[in-house]
Design a protein around this motif. Structure first.
Motif, short mmCIF file in Angstrom:
data_model
loop_
_atom_site.label_atom_id
_atom_site.label_comp_id
_atom_site.label_asym_id
_atom_site.label_seq_id
_atom_site.Cartn_x
_atom_site.Cartn_y
_atom_site.Cartn_z
N ALA A 1 4.54 11.18 1.26
CA ALA A 1 4.87 12.27 0.41
C ALA A 1 5.50 13.64 1.01
N LYS A 2 4.85 13.76 2.19
CA LYS A 2 5.12 14.79 3.10
C LYS A 2 6.69 14.73 3.36
N LYS A 3 7.07 13.58 3.91
CA LYS A 3 8.52 13.15 4.02
C LYS A 3 9.23 13.50 2.88
N VAL A 4 8.83 12.91 1.72
CA VAL A 4 9.68 13.04 0.60
C VAL A 4 9.82 14.64 0.22
N LEU A 5 8.80 15.51 0.16
CA LEU A 5 8.85 16.72 -0.01
C LEU A 5 9.84 17.61 0.82
N GLU A 6 9.67 17.08 2.33
CA GLU A 6 10.38 17.93 3.24
C GLU A 6 12.04 17.70 3.12
N ASP A 7 12.39 16.38 2.47
CA ASP A 7 13.65 15.96 2.29
C ASP A 7 13.99 16.51 1.28
N GLY A 8 13.43 17.16 0.34
CA GLY A 8 13.94 17.74 -0.75
C GLY A 8 13.92 16.75 -1.97
N ASN B 1 9.25 8.07 -10.70
CA ASN B 1 9.30 6.94 -9.67
C ASN B 1 8.15 7.58 -8.61
N CYS B 2 7.46 6.23 -8.27
CA CYS B 2 6.47 6.32 -7.46
C CYS B 2 7.20 6.58 -5.98
N ILE B 3 6.48 7.42 -5.03
CA ILE B 3 7.00 7.75 -3.86
C ILE B 3 6.66 6.83 -2.63
N ALA B 4 5.58 6.03 -2.95
CA ALA B 4 5.21 4.95 -1.82
C ALA B 4 4.40 4.11 -2.73
N THR B 5 4.11 3.11 -1.91
CA THR B 5 3.23 1.78 -2.50
C THR B 5 2.47 1.15 -1.44
N THR B 6 1.07 0.84 -1.70
CA THR B 6 0.21 0.25 -0.64
C THR B 6 -0.24 -1.23 -1.40
N GLU B 7 -0.21 -2.29 -0.49
CA GLU B 7 -0.87 -3.41 -0.91
C GLU B 7 -1.88 -3.87 -0.27
N GLU B 8 -3.16 -3.80 -0.59
CA GLU B 8 -4.59 -4.09 0.27
C GLU B 8 -4.95 -5.42 -0.27
N TYR C 1 -10.38 1.42 5.02
CA TYR C 1 -9.20 1.08 4.12
C TYR C 1 -8.62 2.06 3.55
N ILE C 2 -9.53 2.86 2.82
CA ILE C 2 -8.93 4.23 2.21
C ILE C 2 -8.37 5.30 3.25
N GLN C 3 -8.99 5.16 4.27
CA GLN C 3 -8.45 6.44 5.20
C GLN C 3 -6.89 5.95 5.50
N GLU C 4 -6.69 4.70 5.87
CA GLU C 4 -5.34 4.23 6.22
C GLU C 4 -4.53 4.18 5.22
N ARG C 5 -4.87 3.78 4.17
CA ARG C 5 -3.93 3.85 2.80
C ARG C 5 -3.33 5.37 2.64
N ASP C 6 -4.34 6.49 2.30
CA ASP C 6 -4.35 7.56 1.97
C ASP C 6 -3.40 8.43 2.99
N ILE C 7 -3.86 8.11 4.40
CA ILE C 7 -2.78 8.80 5.33
C ILE C 7 -1.49 8.22 5.28
N TYR C 8 -1.23 6.93 5.00
CA TYR C 8 0.20 6.66 5.01
C TYR C 8 0.79 7.26 3.64
N LEU C 9 0.03 7.18 2.43
CA LEU C 9 0.65 7.60 1.22
C LEU C 9 0.82 9.43 1.42
N LEU C 10 0.07 9.76 1.97
CA LEU C 10 0.36 11.35 2.22
C LEU C 10 1.31 11.65 3.04
N THR C 11 1.53 11.02 4.25
CA THR C 11 2.43 11.05 5.22
C THR C 11 3.89 11.00 4.65
#
Length: 170
Positions: free
Chosen positions: A158-165, A79-86, A146-156
């Motif tokens: 991912a961090k939530k997913v990891l923190e939520d267990g 399962n992917c944890i987040a998706t971006t559409e650019e 564009y990449i900065q906006e995308r990857d900050i969102y994706l990493l944020t």
């Protein structure tokens, strides 16, 4: 449900080229993640890239991490944890982000000529430091922004997913 962020806006007069890509949050047992610095454009990004024709997402994810960092990873689940559409110029790209565990980080990257020219290099750092690095740089190109906006969102996300267990190893 997987979170989605749209970056840019679809222009009705533009004919877009479609592209699908994977982004990977690759975690070492030490809780450090891989982060790629791109000298040309001055930005950080997650390992990842385009999904080749007839390639599975998970295979693409493993291949991209190995190419850009030399590391061998195992994805936590399908399962992917987040998706971006650019929407960028004439590119319509959808990126799928996955969590992976690093099995072996002793390999060397096998960068393309374009990646070498762009000055790609990778490092390992805790997720909070990686986010801080991504946020603090000022990209010098439109692509970098564009990449900065995308990857900050994706990493944020991912961090939530990891923190939520969630996203635990299967």
């Amino acid at each position: 449900m997987t979170s989605l962020k749209t970056i840019g806006a679809k222009q009705p007069e533009t004919t877009y080229i479609g592209r699908y890509a994977v982004r990977i949050v690759a975690l070492k047992p030490s809780k450090e993640i891989a982060i790629i610095y791109v000298d040309k454009g001055n930005y950080y990004k997650l390992p990842g890239g385009g999904i080749e024709r007839d390639e599975e997402h998970l295979s693409a994810a493993q291949r991209e991490v190995q190419e850009e960092t030399g590391a061998i990873v195992s994805l936590r689940n399908t399962n992917c944890i987040a998706t971006t559409e650019e929407f960028r110029n004439d590119l319509h790209q959808i990126s799928y982000c996955y969590l992976a565990d690093v099995l072996d980080a002793t390999g060397s990257p096998s960068l393309t000529e374009e990646e070498r020219v762009d000055g790609l290099s990778h490092q390992w750092m805790p997720i909070n430091e990686a986010l801080e690095a991504m946020v603090s740089v000022k990209p010098t190109s439109e692509l970098g922004r564009y990449i900065q906006e995308r990857d900050i969102y994706l990493l944020t996300e991912a961090k939530k997913v990891l923190e939520d267990g969630y996203g635990q190893k299967v």
